[in-house]
Design a protein around this motif. Structure first.
Motif, short mmCIF file in Angstrom:
data_model
loop_
_atom_site.label_atom_id
_atom_site.label_comp_id
_atom_site.label_asym_id
_atom_site.label_seq_id
_atom_site.Cartn_x
_atom_site.Cartn_y
_atom_site.Cartn_z
N PRO A 68 0.78 -1.23 0.00
CA PRO A 68 0.00 0.00 0.00
C PRO A 68 0.82 1.29 0.00
O PRO A 68 0.26 2.38 0.05
CB PRO A 68 -0.81 -0.10 1.29
CG PRO A 68 0.08 -0.84 2.22
CD PRO A 68 0.80 -1.84 1.36
N SER A 69 2.14 1.19 -0.08
CA SER A 69 2.95 2.41 -0.16
C SER A 69 2.52 3.23 -1.37
O SER A 69 2.24 2.67 -2.44
CB SER A 69 4.44 2.05 -0.30
OG SER A 69 5.20 3.18 -0.66
N GLU A 127 4.50 5.01 -3.05
CA GLU A 127 5.69 5.19 -3.89
C GLU A 127 5.53 4.71 -5.33
O GLU A 127 5.88 5.45 -6.27
CB GLU A 127 6.90 4.52 -3.24
CG GLU A 127 8.20 4.77 -3.97
CD GLU A 127 9.40 4.16 -3.27
OE1 GLU A 127 10.37 3.89 -3.98
OE2 GLU A 127 9.38 3.95 -2.04
N PRO A 128 5.00 3.50 -5.59
CA PRO A 128 4.92 3.09 -6.99
C PRO A 128 3.93 3.93 -7.80
O PRO A 128 4.18 4.23 -8.97
CB PRO A 128 4.50 1.62 -6.92
CG PRO A 128 3.90 1.43 -5.57
CD PRO A 128 4.58 2.44 -4.67
N LEU A 129 2.83 4.33 -7.19
CA LEU A 129 1.87 5.18 -7.91
C LEU A 129 2.47 6.57 -8.15
O LEU A 129 2.30 7.14 -9.23
CB LEU A 129 0.56 5.30 -7.13
CG LEU A 129 -0.53 6.16 -7.78
CD1 LEU A 129 -0.84 5.71 -9.20
CD2 LEU A 129 -1.79 6.15 -6.92
N GLN A 130 3.19 7.08 -7.18
CA GLN A 130 3.84 8.38 -7.36
C GLN A 130 4.88 8.31 -8.49
O GLN A 130 5.01 9.25 -9.27
CB GLN A 130 4.49 8.82 -6.05
CG GLN A 130 3.47 9.19 -4.99
CD GLN A 130 4.07 9.35 -3.61
OE1 GLN A 130 5.09 8.74 -3.28
NE2 GLN A 130 3.42 10.16 -2.78
N LYS A 131 5.59 7.19 -8.58
CA LYS A 131 6.58 7.03 -9.65
C LYS A 131 5.89 7.00 -11.02
O LYS A 131 6.35 7.64 -11.96
CB LYS A 131 7.41 5.77 -9.45
CG LYS A 131 8.40 5.54 -10.61
CD LYS A 131 9.43 4.51 -10.30
CE LYS A 131 10.39 4.25 -11.45
NZ LYS A 131 10.83 5.37 -12.23
N ILE A 132 4.80 6.27 -11.11
CA ILE A 132 4.05 6.22 -12.37
C ILE A 132 3.64 7.63 -12.77
O ILE A 132 3.85 8.06 -13.91
CB ILE A 132 2.80 5.31 -12.24
CG1 ILE A 132 3.21 3.85 -12.11
CG2 ILE A 132 1.88 5.51 -13.45
CD1 ILE A 132 2.06 2.92 -11.73
N CYS A 133 3.05 8.36 -11.84
CA CYS A 133 2.58 9.72 -12.13
C CYS A 133 3.74 10.62 -12.54
O CYS A 133 3.64 11.37 -13.52
CB CYS A 133 1.85 10.30 -10.92
SG CYS A 133 0.27 9.49 -10.58
N GLN A 157 -5.61 2.06 -0.28
CA GLN A 157 -4.66 2.74 0.60
C GLN A 157 -3.55 3.41 -0.19
O GLN A 157 -3.15 4.55 0.11
CB GLN A 157 -4.09 1.75 1.62
CG GLN A 157 -5.11 1.26 2.61
CD GLN A 157 -4.62 0.06 3.42
OE1 GLN A 157 -3.46 -0.34 3.35
NE2 GLN A 157 -5.53 -0.52 4.20
N CYS A 158 -3.04 2.74 -1.21
CA CYS A 158 -1.99 3.30 -2.07
C CYS A 158 -2.49 4.58 -2.73
O CYS A 158 -1.82 5.62 -2.69
CB CYS A 158 -1.58 2.27 -3.11
SG CYS A 158 -0.44 2.89 -4.38
N GLY A 159 -3.67 4.51 -3.35
CA GLY A 159 -4.22 5.67 -4.03
C GLY A 159 -4.48 6.83 -3.08
O GLY A 159 -4.15 7.98 -3.39
#
Length: 170
Positions: free
Chosen positions: A99-100, A102-108, A129-131
């Protein structure tokens, strides 16, 4: 085990006190069995239509999964979907997993978009939670691995019951 789908095997084994002496060997065996039986896997109804519609509307489409990067790419290739995705983010060395945020932020970041302009769609608490932590809108899909009550507990912005509802929402 069903309620742990979406979590990394390391975390599942740790929670259940299962000692796997050679984890990399286990993963090799797991992936070989997984891909031996991938022909038994099916997409949720209307998934391809949704992705094609988003592509036609020039809406960026990404996959964020806890599966390994190689596994995520193979699955999308098997379903002939890889070219339709702008970004594929599987589990990668040095990048935290859901749920960090970090991976979604990297994608964005890599796509040049703001998390606030993003909709994270998923079927587990990890996705929501990630979102939420990344600052994205969130949409839970109830036809996955968690009950509606479990998903409601996470307070996503939206809950849909199927892909057609998601198409309408979008």
């Amino acid at each position: 085990l069903y309620k742990r789908i979406g979590h990394h095997f390391v975390d599942i084994f740790s929670e259940l006190n299962i000692n796997v002496e050679d984890f990399e060997h286990f993963i090799i065996i797991y992936k070989s069995f997984y891909f031996d039986y991938i022909n038994l896997s099916v997409l949720y109804p209307d998934t391809q239509n949704l992705i094609k519609t988003l592509n036609k509307r020039n809406i960026l489409v990404s996959l964020l999964t806890t599966k390994g990067q190689d596994q995520a790419e193979k699955i999308l290739k098997y379903f002939d979907l890889a070219p339709r995705f702008n970004y594929i983010m599987g589990r990668r060395e040095g990048i935290k997993t859901k749920p960090s945020p970090e991976p979604l932020q990297k994608i964005c970041f890599d796509l040049g978009i703001k998390p606030a302009d993003t909709l994270m769609v998923g079927d587990t608490e990890l996705d929501i939670q990630c979102g939420q932590t990344a600052g994205a809108f969130t949409c839970a899909v109830s036809h996955g691995y968690r009950t509606v009550e479990q998903l409601q507990f996470e307070k996503p912005d939206f809950i849909v019951n199927n892909i057609k509802e998601l198409m309408t929402l979008l």
